[in-house]
Each structure stands twice: as structure tokens, then as C-alpha cells.
Scaffold this motif. Structure first.
Motif, PDB file in Angstrom:
ATOM      1  N   LEU A  41       5.419   5.494 -16.610  1.00 14.92           N
ATOM      2  CA  LEU A  41       6.532   4.574 -17.627  1.00 14.92           C
ATOM      3  C   LEU A  41       6.905   5.403 -18.894  1.00 14.92           C
ATOM      4  O   LEU A  41       8.571   5.267 -18.856  1.00 14.92           O
ATOM      5  CB  LEU A  41       5.601   3.894 -17.734  1.00 14.92           C
ATOM      6  N   ALA A  42       6.770   6.260 -19.190  1.00 17.11           N
ATOM      7  CA  ALA A  42       7.339   7.342 -20.060  1.00 17.11           C
ATOM      8  C   ALA A  42       8.923   7.901 -20.054  1.00 17.11           C
ATOM      9  O   ALA A  42       9.571   7.886 -20.264  1.00 17.11           O
ATOM     10  CB  ALA A  42       6.067   7.789 -20.977  1.00 17.11           C
ATOM     11  N   VAL A  43       8.212   8.541 -18.591  1.00 12.05           N
ATOM     12  CA  VAL A  43       9.185   8.988 -18.349  1.00 12.05           C
ATOM     13  C   VAL A  43      10.395   8.356 -17.936  1.00 12.05           C
ATOM     14  O   VAL A  43      11.600   8.419 -17.941  1.00 12.05           O
ATOM     15  CB  VAL A  43       8.617  10.008 -16.636  1.00 12.05           C
ATOM     16  N   ALA A  44      10.482   6.882 -17.201  1.00 15.77           N
ATOM     17  CA  ALA A  44      11.070   6.089 -16.292  1.00 15.77           C
ATOM     18  C   ALA A  44      11.627   5.292 -18.076  1.00 15.77           C
ATOM     19  O   ALA A  44      13.181   5.016 -18.143  1.00 15.77           O
ATOM     20  CB  ALA A  44      10.235   4.852 -16.220  1.00 15.77           C
ATOM     21  N   ASP A  45      10.962   5.465 -18.482  1.00 13.49           N
ATOM     22  CA  ASP A  45      11.821   4.778 -20.647  1.00 13.49           C
ATOM     23  C   ASP A  45      12.534   5.894 -20.702  1.00 13.49           C
ATOM     24  O   ASP A  45      14.136   5.089 -20.800  1.00 13.49           O
ATOM     25  CB  ASP A  45      10.698   4.503 -21.386  1.00 13.49           C
ATOM     26  N   GLY A  46      12.399   6.877 -20.345  1.00 21.63           N
ATOM     27  CA  GLY A  46      12.943   8.263 -21.040  1.00 21.63           C
ATOM     28  C   GLY A  46      14.812   8.055 -20.099  1.00 21.63           C
ATOM     29  O   GLY A  46      15.994   8.289 -20.568  1.00 21.63           O
TER      30      GLY A  46
END
Length: 161
Positions: free
Chosen positions: A151-156
Motif C-alpha cells: 500500500l505504501a508503493v500504491a499510495d506513492g
């Protein structure tokens, strides 16, 4: 004896119905669109980007792993409802699909230059002259570390929008 058997059967049917409704109540409430045009419409209506999940659901080990470790988790469910329109573009080997879905998915694979699975693209789109016009925001695949890392990658990616 017959009366006891009939009463037992009736009571057991109520127990099974109650268990079934309980299990259905715990199912994930996410909707994965398979019709790209419908997903585009929803994306534009809600002003959310699409998460395009290119998967080989019945043969791709990394796709299955991504599902188990991220896409089927409560963390992902909360995030997805808030942030994206989910679109599954499946390329199964054993599961039958309509010719319409096969053709749509083949076109999407070509449009996004998909080389391997799983690949997830975040995109927006408009329909121009009856054809979708996509704007890719970024892509990812399997990310080790569970839902928070993914999710950190997706949010970025979607925050760049």
C-alpha cells in the motif's frame, strides 16, 4: 420416530441457513469490475483512478501470492474502497471466459505492454470516439512485506495524480 426425524431435519436446515448467512456476512465487500468501459465510467464518476490487475488467476503463483498477502486483506479492502476502482483483467489457462472478455483483455494487455504477471497499473481514462484513452499513473507488481509495504508503493503512485 418419524416425527423426531422430521423435526431434526427442519432444525438442521435452520442451523445451516444461519451458518450460511453468517459466512456471507463475513465475505469481502470489494467489487472487481471485469468490464473496462464500466470501470472507466465509475472512475470518472467517483474521480478515483482505476487499479488494473493483470493476472493469471489459475496458474500464476505470484498472482495467487499477491492475492493472499495483499488483495484479500482487510487493510487492502479499506484502502481500495477509499482510493480506487478495482478492475481485474484475467488471463486464465483453465477457467473459461467469454470471447468478449478475452478480446478486451488482450487489447488491454497490448495497450499497457504487459510482459508478465502480476502487473498492476494505476490509470485514468476517458472514452473518445467510442474508444478508451488511458493515462497511466504508474505500475507495480508483487511487493514483499505484506499489505502495508504494498500500500505504501500504491499510495506513492496514486498521490502523483
Amino acid at each position: 420416530m418419524k416425527r423426531v426425524l422430521i423435526i431434526t431435519l427442519i432444525l438442521s436446515s435452520f442451523v445451516f441457513r444461519a451458518q450460511g448467512s453468517n459466512e456471507r456476512g463475513n465475505e469481502k465487500q470489494l467489487t472487481w469490475e471485469t468490464d473496462v468501459n464500466k470501470a472507466i465510467s465509475l472512475s470518472n464518476k467517483t474521480n478515483k483512478p482505476m487499479l488494473l490487475f493483470f493476472t493469471g488467476s489459475d496458474w500464476c503463483g505470484w498472482c495467487i501470492r499477491l492475492q493472499k498477502e495483499v488483495l484479500l486483506t482487510p487493510e487492502f479492502e479499506v484502502w481500495a474502497k477509499k482510493n480506487v476502482i478495482l478492475v481485474e483483467l484475467d488471463y486464465p489457462r483453465r477457467t473459461p471466459q467469454s470471447e468478449e472478455i478475452k478480446n478486451q483483455n488482450a487489447g488491454m494487455q497490448q495497450a499497457f505492454s504487459i510482459q508478465g504477471f502480476p502487473t498492476i497499473w494505476f490509470a485514468t481514462a476517458n472514452i473518445k470516439e467510442g474508444k478508451p484513452n488511458f493515462t497511466g499513473l504508474g505500475n507495480t507488481g508483487y511487493v514483499a512485506g505484506g499489505p502495508n509495504a504494498w500500500l505504501a508503493v500504491a499510495d506513492g503512485i496514486i498521490k502523483k495524480k
